[in-house]
Write an enzyme that holds these catalytic residues in place. Sequence first.
Site, mmCIF file in Angstrom:
data_model
loop_
_atom_site.group_PDB
_atom_site.id
_atom_site.type_symbol
_atom_site.label_atom_id
_atom_site.label_comp_id
_atom_site.label_asym_id
_atom_site.label_seq_id
_atom_site.Cartn_x
_atom_site.Cartn_y
_atom_site.Cartn_z
ATOM 1 N N CYS A 109 -18.056 12.441 30.759
ATOM 2 C CA CYS A 109 -18.962 13.599 30.620
ATOM 3 C C CYS A 109 -18.932 14.506 31.838
ATOM 4 O O CYS A 109 -19.542 15.599 31.815
ATOM 5 C CB CYS A 109 -20.392 13.127 30.347
ATOM 6 S SG CYS A 109 -21.145 12.177 31.695
ATOM 7 N N HIS A 153 -11.963 1.300 36.284
ATOM 8 C CA HIS A 153 -12.389 2.569 35.692
ATOM 9 C C HIS A 153 -13.883 2.515 35.403
ATOM 10 O O HIS A 153 -14.354 1.614 34.701
ATOM 11 C CB HIS A 153 -11.600 2.832 34.408
ATOM 12 C CG HIS A 153 -10.124 2.917 34.637
ATOM 13 N ND1 HIS A 153 -9.207 2.319 33.814
ATOM 14 C CD2 HIS A 153 -9.405 3.509 35.627
ATOM 15 C CE1 HIS A 153 -7.988 2.552 34.262
ATOM 16 N NE2 HIS A 153 -8.084 3.267 35.370
ATOM 17 N N CYS A 167 -21.894 7.127 28.050
ATOM 18 C CA CYS A 167 -20.544 7.381 27.533
ATOM 19 C C CYS A 167 -19.891 6.100 27.026
ATOM 20 O O CYS A 167 -19.216 6.102 25.990
ATOM 21 C CB CYS A 167 -19.685 8.028 28.614
ATOM 22 S SG CYS A 167 -20.155 9.741 28.989
ATOM 23 N N CYS A 216 -18.319 -15.257 -1.609
ATOM 24 C CA CYS A 216 -18.424 -16.442 -0.745
ATOM 25 C C CYS A 216 -18.094 -16.065 0.697
ATOM 26 O O CYS A 216 -17.172 -15.291 0.953
ATOM 27 C CB CYS A 216 -17.469 -17.538 -1.242
ATOM 28 S SG CYS A 216 -17.587 -19.063 -0.286
ATOM 29 N N CYS A 249 -18.133 -23.369 -3.127
ATOM 30 C CA CYS A 249 -18.538 -22.545 -4.267
ATOM 31 C C CYS A 249 -17.756 -22.911 -5.530
ATOM 32 O O CYS A 249 -17.886 -22.247 -6.559
ATOM 33 C CB CYS A 249 -18.354 -21.062 -3.940
ATOM 34 S SG CYS A 249 -16.619 -20.552 -3.772
ATOM 35 N N CYS A 297 -1.305 -18.584 0.459
ATOM 36 C CA CYS A 297 -1.288 -17.158 0.118
ATOM 37 C C CYS A 297 -2.657 -16.599 -0.256
ATOM 38 O O CYS A 297 -2.824 -15.381 -0.328
ATOM 39 C CB CYS A 297 -0.312 -16.892 -1.031
ATOM 40 S SG CYS A 297 -0.794 -17.626 -2.608
ATOM 41 N N CYS A 325 15.577 12.150 -37.080
ATOM 42 C CA CYS A 325 16.897 12.765 -37.077
ATOM 43 C C CYS A 325 17.617 12.498 -35.760
ATOM 44 O O CYS A 325 17.036 12.596 -34.677
ATOM 45 C CB CYS A 325 16.767 14.263 -37.305
ATOM 46 S SG CYS A 325 18.345 15.136 -37.317
ATOM 47 N N CYS A 363 20.708 25.385 -21.472
ATOM 48 C CA CYS A 363 21.665 24.392 -21.980
ATOM 49 C C CYS A 363 21.830 24.486 -23.496
ATOM 50 O O CYS A 363 22.894 24.838 -23.999
ATOM 51 C CB CYS A 363 21.214 22.991 -21.575
ATOM 52 S SG CYS A 363 22.319 21.674 -22.138
ATOM 53 N N CYS A 421 31.445 7.587 -35.422
ATOM 54 C CA CYS A 421 30.200 7.322 -34.704
ATOM 55 C C CYS A 421 29.606 5.980 -35.134
ATOM 56 O O CYS A 421 28.865 5.350 -34.381
ATOM 57 C CB CYS A 421 29.187 8.434 -34.964
ATOM 58 S SG CYS A 421 27.605 8.211 -34.117
#
Length: 511
Positions: free
Chosen positions: A144, A160, A166, A236, A254, A262, A312, A322, A344
């Site tokens: 300050c 310090h 502060c 819990c 619980c 994990c 279709c 296009c 086809c």
Amino acid sequence: MDSEDEISYDEVDSGNESSGDDVDFAMETEAGNPRERTNDTDDYPFEVLTTEEIVQHMVDCIKEVNTVVEIPATTTRILLNHFKWDKEKLMERYYDGDQDKLFAEARVINPFRKTPVISWSRSSVHAMTRRTSSTNGTEECGICLMLLPIHTLTGLECGHRFCSGCWGEYLTTKIMEEGVGQTIACAAHSCDILVDDANVMRLVKEPKVKLKYQHLITNSFVQCNRLLRWCSSPDCNNAIKVQYVESRPVTCKCNHTFCFNCGENWHDPAKCSYLRKWIKKCDDDSETSNWISANTKECPKCSCTIEKDGGCNHMVCKNQNCKNEFCWVCLGAWEPHGSSWYNCNRYDEDEAKVARDTQEKSRAALQRYLFYCNRYMNHLQSLKFESKLYASIKEKMEEMQQQNMSWIEVQFLKKAVDILCQCRQTLTYTYVFAFYVLKNNQTVIFEENQKDLESATECLSEYLERDITSENLTDIKQKVQDKYRYCESRRQVMLEHVYEGYEKEWWVYME
């Protein structure tokens, strides 16, 4: 230890701010009675620790180190946190001869150093000296910039110094807004020395800020200690303490059972690493992109993505630049499809073997994923419904006791629901396991075991959802008991087969 090094903590809980379990603890309190909550029914021992016991365990760890190394308790806590509360690693580093490096890495001042090291720049030190010496017993706060009596400024071992106001605002901001507890650095710019517990509790005045800080310290103690884990049940505040880390089930007070390694619900027979992959696969957007790949095609001319919305097969690209006309089936130009020579409709086996279409791979992968995901989600949903069975079964048990049946005689219903839920949970994670494992002779045996358990589980579930009356009680009781015993035996057979496969390396996982 000097009394100035003692720290008193008031109203500390597990780190969950919604908790009402407040306790008092002090760094120098005597250790309580030994906790006797070790699970003796399994070969994986663990303890369930309450909030008070978590704090006491932290205090015990600090005191154990301080019996060998005579340094302030708050400094010991920072050092232990730096080594993730591994006392052996800390002691090994402490006695390796380079203590200055150890304390520097942990971001604390060496307590055996008589002269503190200050990291101010030369110009800053010169300015501070000038401002201090040119006034009568006053010093300028570095934050300050107010000239205040020297005795009102305070600081850390780094040298310090700032005014208490502060310091209080700085620490409050770090704790309340940034949620920082263990790693609050000195308020001086570019100084990375950590603020210890004693100074935080001395400089912070508001009780709610102190309580928040204690939450953060306790929570960090559990999170960074590899032998501790919070119970994963959302309501819990207990923690589980183990002697060594393994993918094994632990059960909290619980009644919530989860994997210690994990933190997920107990997921036998799937491994932790593949469960994490599965959860990520289910949660992220990769399956959305798979759906796009499987159900859309790209225009062979401009590569715009097109979804077929009619019967279709004559497609016209909507891209204004296009307007390509092509066949949805073969992606060839539409114009020659009316010619007698154009094939086809003919499937070229050799061409298919040489180069499979990427889209067909995506479609097959999506279908495989959905197959296992649907069954995984179905068992999860059934497990939720089965959990509600406890309420209805409790009512049935009370009704049966009112019909002159003893408490012992009706316990078969609760036992049946317990085993039903165990089977559902195991079946849920068998589909995670099956998704990642590659097909071989052993997976055929696994799938037969899985099918048998699934069939028996559905049958048991059906029995328990029937109306049980005094007339059919004897018949239903015998059927339920026979079926839950069979379910449990089949579950064990399937799991033992999987365990054997892990030991003998039968299972090969797809990447």
